[in-house]
Design a protein around this motif. Structure first.
Motif, PDB file in Angstrom:
ATOM      1  N   ALA A  52       0.827  -1.213   0.000  1.00 42.41           N
ATOM      2  CA  ALA A  52       0.000   0.000   0.000  1.00 42.41           C
ATOM      3  C   ALA A  52       0.858   1.259   0.000  1.00 42.41           C
ATOM      4  N   ILE A  55       2.414   1.682  -3.422  1.00 40.02           N
ATOM      5  CA  ILE A  55       1.433   2.165  -4.398  1.00 40.02           C
ATOM      6  C   ILE A  55       1.205   3.667  -4.218  1.00 40.02           C
ATOM      7  N   LEU A 120      -5.480   6.265  -6.739  1.00 42.60           N
ATOM      8  CA  LEU A 120      -4.866   5.056  -6.204  1.00 42.60           C
ATOM      9  C   LEU A 120      -5.157   3.844  -7.089  1.00 42.60           C
ATOM     10  N   ALA A 125      -3.584   0.066  -7.329  1.00 43.08           N
ATOM     11  CA  ALA A 125      -4.080  -0.475  -6.059  1.00 43.08           C
ATOM     12  C   ALA A 125      -5.182  -1.510  -6.317  1.00 43.08           C
ATOM     13  N   VAL A 129      -5.811  -3.956  -1.385  1.00 42.06           N
ATOM     14  CA  VAL A 129      -4.778  -2.999  -0.983  1.00 42.06           C
ATOM     15  C   VAL A 129      -5.351  -1.592  -0.834  1.00 42.06           C
ATOM     16  N   LEU A 130      -6.402  -1.277  -1.578  1.00 44.03           N
ATOM     17  CA  LEU A 130      -6.954   0.079  -1.653  1.00 44.03           C
ATOM     18  C   LEU A 130      -7.286   0.688  -0.295  1.00 44.03           C
ATOM     19  N   ALA A 133      -4.038   1.835   1.347  1.00 41.67           N
ATOM     20  CA  ALA A 133      -3.433   2.954   0.621  1.00 41.67           C
ATOM     21  C   ALA A 133      -4.233   4.235   0.818  1.00 41.67           C
TER      22      ALA A 133
END
Length: 445
Positions: A52, A55, A120, A125, A129-130, A133
């Motif tokens: 994260a 990214i 993102l 992402a 993972v979003l 992040a």
């Protein structure tokens, strides 16, 4: 003799040591706290946290690009004006720099927060993972103005002849961040947001420290209300000189995105996490080189403005020797202890294998980076923005980006790691040719 006058009279070797050592220490500590951040995130959140942060890294690089646009551009102009004994204009540059920082940082924060999720996702992402992040980047964007003030104006503290104070700014921020990170992550269980919050609080303290310097009696340059009003000639000059590091950082953001997409394609999310580790270690290895480069900048700029070209030549030569020596030491450390270094961030054996190999390959040309950094900094320091931009972009865009796109087609994941050292060699040759011509010209002036 005051600190500014010393730039034109003290022995060059002594000055380079006095200015570079604080910069090296400050930048090393600054890089070290980024490394420590990643160690805490890697062990406290896991591989998904490292992914994260990696990214989100291009967004942070874009914010840093605007900080460098103003900070480096203004500090270079300040060095040259002080060399010309034009203190009044140096203070005008300082005031305009603060106004530019305030406007640009707030604008960037608003844009980033409004379009955060689409940004993102566009940066690679994945759904899992979003959320990590998003949490991390949102907090960083909210505190963006503090980073710009602390980082941008600290360059001017160094330019006015106060390298130790500039070092103290970075030390205070870094040490506070290292203390707050484990507190927020492991004691208060704030997760990846805790790491971002620690960074923002540290940057806030740094910003207050820097602003207070230019408001007290001990500073050579001072904030004056009349200087806050934009002077478009000064704004234009700051942007022109700061354009090289600005595009360097923007290019670094693009490069990071391309790296991430390539890593996802050829190695998956774990390879992205590995690159996050490699980037942190690379920054740590490069900081001593950049510290020497920053230490040389006010010496070169002042003496160039004072037309003492013999001192300019001597500064460049000694800075190249010092940077090359340090880069070779860094090269040996990385090649011998690559897997052990990566293992500090996470105990996943696959991640250690990927990161260790990537680190070894990506920094295989580290010994020549010291020379290239000083050579490019020379053109920045004397205000030759076009040349500085050319040499910066040759490595980051003209050579590196094609290599990232081309080499993986033949060598897979190894090709991604090879792109960096290939660009290092080509950029060093190009920069060396132009520096040789420039220094020959200085000798006959």
């Amino acid at each position: 003799m005051n600190a500014t006058q010393a730039l034109g009279q003290e022995p060059v070797g002594k000055l380079l040591w006095q200015f570079s050592l604080p910069a090296i220490v400050g930048m090393l500590v600054n890089a070290l706290y980024n490394v420590v951040d990643s160690i805490f995130v890697g062990n406290g959140v896991g591989e998904i946290g490292l992914t994260a942060v990696t990214i989100a890294f291009p967004i942070m690089l874009v914010m840093m690009a605007f900080g460098m646009l103003i900070g480096v551009g203004a500090s270079t102009l300040v060095s040259i004006r002080l060399g010309e004994h034009n203190k009044a204009e140096a203070e005008y540059i300082l005031g305009n720099a603060l106004t530019m920082i305030a406007v640009l940082s707030l604008l960037l924060s608003v844009i980033g927060l409004v379009w955060l999720d689409p940004l993102l996702v566009a940066l690679g992402a994945e759904p899992e993972v979003l959320p990590y992040a998003r949490t991390f980047t949102r907090i960083i964007l909210i505190g963006n103005v503090f980073m710009h003030v602390g980082f941008g104006l600290n360059n001017i503290i160094r330019a006015e002849g106060n390298p130790r104070l500039a070092m103290a700014t970075m030390l205070i921020s870094a040490m506070l961040n290292v203390v707050l990170n484990p507190l927020f992550l492991f004691v208060m269980n704030l997760g990846i947001g805790g790491s971002a919050l620690a960074t923002v609080i540290s940057q806030f303290v740094s910003a207050v420290w820097v602003l207070s310097h230019f408001l007290n009696k001990g500073s050579l340059l001072k904030f004056r209300l009349r200087n806050l009003r934009p002077n478009w000639r000064i704004v234009k000059d700051i942007i022109a000189i700061g354009m090289s590091p600005f595009f360097m950082q923007l290019a670094a953001s693009v490069v990071t995105v391309l790296y991430n997409f390539g890593l996802i394609r050829y190695g998956g999310d774990l390879a992205v996490a590995a690159m996050g580790i490699v980037n942190r270690i690379t920054m740590l290895m490069l900081m001593p080189i950049f510290g020497i480069s920053q230490g040389a900048q006010p010496i070169i700029g002042y003496n160039y403005g004072a037309r003492q070209y013999d001192r300019v030549f001597e500064t460049v030569k000694k800075a190249i020797y010092a940077a090359s020596g340090l880069s070779f030491i860094g090269f040996l450390i990385v090649q011998i202890f690559n897997y052990q270094i990566v293992g500090l961030f996470n105990n996943n054996s696959q991640l250690i294998a990927l990161g260790g190999r990537g680190l070894s390959i990506m920094l295989s040309m580290l010994p020549i980076i010291g020379f290239q950094a000083i050579a490019a900094q020379y053109f920045q320091a004397v205000g030759k923005a076009r040349y500085a931009l050319l040499f910066t972009m040759s490595r980051q865009v003209l050579i590196l980006i094609p290599m990232i796109l081309l080499l993986p087609k033949f060598f897979g994941l190894t090709g991604i790691w090879l792109a960096g050292p290939t660009a290092d060699v080509a950029a060093a040759v190009l920069t060396g040719i132009y520096l040789y011509r420039e220094l020959r010209t200085l000798k006959v002036m």
